[in-house]
Design a protein around this motif. Structure first.
Motif, mmCIF file in Angstrom:
data_model
loop_
_atom_site.group_PDB
_atom_site.id
_atom_site.type_symbol
_atom_site.label_atom_id
_atom_site.label_comp_id
_atom_site.label_asym_id
_atom_site.label_seq_id
_atom_site.Cartn_x
_atom_site.Cartn_y
_atom_site.Cartn_z
ATOM 1 N N THR A 32 7.881 0.281 8.929
ATOM 2 C CA THR A 32 7.269 1.309 8.926
ATOM 3 C C THR A 32 6.082 0.485 9.877
ATOM 4 O OG1 THR A 32 5.688 0.909 6.820
ATOM 5 C CG2 THR A 32 7.449 2.363 6.572
ATOM 6 N N PRO A 33 5.109 1.395 10.255
ATOM 7 C CA PRO A 33 4.149 0.737 11.033
ATOM 8 C C PRO A 33 2.939 0.097 10.214
ATOM 9 C CG PRO A 33 4.229 3.004 11.753
ATOM 10 C CD PRO A 33 5.121 2.763 10.170
ATOM 11 N N CYS A 34 3.103 0.095 8.721
ATOM 12 C CA CYS A 34 2.268 -0.577 7.728
ATOM 13 C C CYS A 34 2.938 -2.050 7.610
ATOM 14 C CB CYS A 34 2.170 0.254 6.520
ATOM 15 S SG CYS A 34 0.853 -0.267 5.494
ATOM 16 N N PRO A 35 2.328 -3.150 7.918
ATOM 17 C CA PRO A 35 2.902 -4.455 8.056
ATOM 18 C C PRO A 35 3.463 -4.619 6.678
ATOM 19 C CG PRO A 35 1.003 -4.535 9.260
ATOM 20 C CD PRO A 35 0.972 -3.054 8.735
ATOM 21 N N GLY A 36 4.647 -5.212 6.739
ATOM 22 C CA GLY A 36 5.082 -5.481 5.183
ATOM 23 C C GLY A 36 5.792 -4.431 4.340
ATOM 24 N N TYR A 37 5.482 -3.173 4.700
ATOM 25 C CA TYR A 37 6.007 -2.132 4.014
ATOM 26 C C TYR A 37 7.208 -1.396 4.703
ATOM 27 C CZ TYR A 37 1.734 -1.275 0.933
ATOM 28 O OH TYR A 37 0.841 -1.618 -0.101
ATOM 29 N N ALA A 38 8.399 -1.445 3.781
ATOM 30 C CA ALA A 38 9.390 -0.299 4.112
ATOM 31 C C ALA A 38 9.119 0.800 3.771
ATOM 32 C CB ALA A 38 10.745 -1.129 3.565
ATOM 33 N N VAL A 39 9.969 1.778 4.129
ATOM 34 C CA VAL A 39 9.899 3.385 3.629
ATOM 35 C C VAL A 39 9.586 3.447 2.158
ATOM 36 C CG1 VAL A 39 10.849 5.510 3.708
ATOM 37 C CG2 VAL A 39 10.918 4.341 5.926
ATOM 38 N N HIS A 40 10.329 2.650 1.374
ATOM 39 C CA HIS A 40 10.460 2.725 -0.020
ATOM 40 C C HIS A 40 9.096 2.450 -0.657
ATOM 41 C CE1 HIS A 40 11.439 -1.379 -1.031
ATOM 42 N NE2 HIS A 40 12.189 -1.325 0.037
ATOM 43 N N HIS A 41 8.384 1.247 0.133
ATOM 44 C CA HIS A 41 6.928 0.987 -0.469
ATOM 45 C C HIS A 41 6.141 1.849 0.042
ATOM 46 C CE1 HIS A 41 9.158 -3.248 0.538
ATOM 47 N NE2 HIS A 41 8.757 -3.300 -1.032
ATOM 48 N N MET A 42 6.310 2.441 1.236
ATOM 49 C CA MET A 42 5.316 3.629 1.520
ATOM 50 C C MET A 42 5.077 4.825 0.761
ATOM 51 S SD MET A 42 2.892 4.480 3.646
ATOM 52 C CE MET A 42 2.788 3.134 4.519
ATOM 53 N N LEU A 43 6.490 5.213 0.164
ATOM 54 C CA LEU A 43 6.653 6.328 -0.660
ATOM 55 C C LEU A 43 6.090 5.823 -2.018
ATOM 56 C CD1 LEU A 43 9.960 7.368 0.528
ATOM 57 C CD2 LEU A 43 8.195 8.952 0.771
ATOM 58 N N GLY A 44 6.415 4.748 -2.407
ATOM 59 C CA GLY A 44 5.645 4.303 -3.641
ATOM 60 C C GLY A 44 4.145 4.216 -3.511
ATOM 61 N N HIS A 45 3.575 3.654 -2.460
ATOM 62 C CA HIS A 45 2.100 3.631 -2.146
ATOM 63 C C HIS A 45 1.576 5.088 -1.969
ATOM 64 C CE1 HIS A 45 -1.652 2.464 -0.765
ATOM 65 N NE2 HIS A 45 -1.565 3.293 0.376
ATOM 66 N N LEU A 46 2.370 5.935 -1.573
ATOM 67 C CA LEU A 46 1.768 7.519 -1.605
ATOM 68 C C LEU A 46 2.029 8.064 -3.046
ATOM 69 C CD1 LEU A 46 3.851 8.876 1.765
ATOM 70 C CD2 LEU A 46 1.222 8.943 1.134
ATOM 71 N N LEU A 47 2.737 7.672 -3.809
ATOM 72 C CA LEU A 47 2.761 8.229 -5.026
ATOM 73 C C LEU A 47 1.846 7.549 -6.094
ATOM 74 C CD1 LEU A 47 4.413 9.713 -7.244
ATOM 75 C CD2 LEU A 47 5.960 7.874 -7.492
ATOM 76 N N GLY A 48 1.413 6.277 -5.895
ATOM 77 C CA GLY A 48 0.496 5.511 -6.409
ATOM 78 C C GLY A 48 -0.739 6.353 -6.097
ATOM 79 N N LEU A 49 -1.267 6.553 -4.915
ATOM 80 C CA LEU A 49 -2.413 6.668 -4.526
ATOM 81 C C LEU A 49 -2.626 8.103 -4.839
ATOM 82 C CD1 LEU A 49 -2.723 8.596 -1.636
ATOM 83 C CD2 LEU A 49 -1.819 6.609 -0.532
ATOM 84 N N THR A 50 -1.689 9.160 -4.793
ATOM 85 C CA THR A 50 -1.863 10.362 -5.027
ATOM 86 C C THR A 50 -2.254 10.685 -6.471
ATOM 87 O OG1 THR A 50 -0.183 11.024 -3.513
ATOM 88 C CG2 THR A 50 -0.741 12.738 -5.227
ATOM 89 N N VAL A 51 -1.376 9.735 -7.511
ATOM 90 C CA VAL A 51 -1.980 9.774 -8.705
ATOM 91 C C VAL A 51 -3.292 9.314 -9.097
ATOM 92 C CG1 VAL A 51 -1.499 8.797 -11.203
ATOM 93 C CG2 VAL A 51 0.339 9.570 -9.697
ATOM 94 N N ALA A 52 -3.656 8.369 -8.318
ATOM 95 C CA ALA A 52 -4.862 7.591 -8.516
ATOM 96 C C ALA A 52 -6.054 8.580 -8.017
ATOM 97 C CB ALA A 52 -5.132 6.300 -7.693
ATOM 98 N N PHE A 53 -5.969 9.391 -7.045
ATOM 99 C CA PHE A 53 -7.031 10.391 -6.465
ATOM 100 C C PHE A 53 -6.890 11.648 -7.188
ATOM 101 C CE2 PHE A 53 -7.191 7.084 -3.139
ATOM 102 C CZ PHE A 53 -8.630 6.992 -2.955
#
Length: 196
Positions: A32-53
């Motif tokens: 992905t354009p986010c350094p060090g993140y593959a798509v599965h990491h980005m999806l995990g990040h989206l899931l985590g930030l959605t719960v947090a916010f």
């Protein structure tokens, strides 16, 4: 954006949900354009930030709102395809309550005004939606209200000398007559022309 309570995060949450739904299994390891993140990491990040916010909007402070996004590289579990759209809907519903935009809350271990938290989550959904779309070859048209909120947040952050020029990395110069999405992407520290 002066009246944060008028921003409905629902349309952008639905954009992200549609992008995630269209991700094919073989794309999960794509860069992905986010350094060090593959798509599965980005999806995990989206899931985590959605719960947090979601929890930040509810002022339900605890582990979900106190964990720094840098604490670990995010990832997905086996139920992510059902879980992500569900929490995106919950996030949107939470932020439709004007109380979410008032007082103080916490996200990523940082205490901040509710209105700022709302702008941050709009920014996260817009920028990471773009990341996901670019990485998986999908068309991307963010919700215009969320895009304007993200751009305003990123522009203010880029002008703050304590931030070092950008939220996600150094600002990438983009012409002032470029589309608003490209200018927001540049302010986020990404190249709007990024391709896998």
């Amino acid at each position: 954006m002066t009246d944060h309570t008028t921003l409905d995060l629902g349309p952008q949450a639905r954009v992200v949900a549609r992008l995630a739904e269209a991700v094919r299994e073989e794309q999960l390891t794509a860069v992905t354009p986010c350094p060090g993140y593959a798509v599965h990491h980005m999806l995990g990040h989206l899931l985590g930030l959605t719960v947090a916010f979601r929890d930040a909007g509810r002022k339900d402070l605890g582990v979900t709102t106190d964990t720094s996004p840098e604490a670990a590289v995010p990832d997905i579990g086996p139920g992510w395809r059902e879980e992500l759209p569900k929490v995106l809907d919950e996030l949107a519903e939470t932020w439709r309550d004007p109380a979410a935009w008032t007082g103080e809350t916490r996200a990523g271990g940082v205490t901040l005004p509710g209105a700022v938290a709302g702008a941050v989550v709009a920014d996260e959904l817009v920028i990471h939606g773009w990341d996901l779309a670019r990485a998986t070859g999908q068309e991307y048209t963010p919700d215009q209200g969320a895009l304007r909120a993200a751009y305003g947040f990123l522009a203010a952050a880029a002008e703050d000398p304590s931030r070092g020029g950008g939220i996600f990395g150094p600002v990438v110069p983009v012409p002032q007559d470029a589309p608003l999405l490209d200018r927001a992407i540049g302010l986020s520290g990404r190249d709007p022309g990024w391709k896998p």
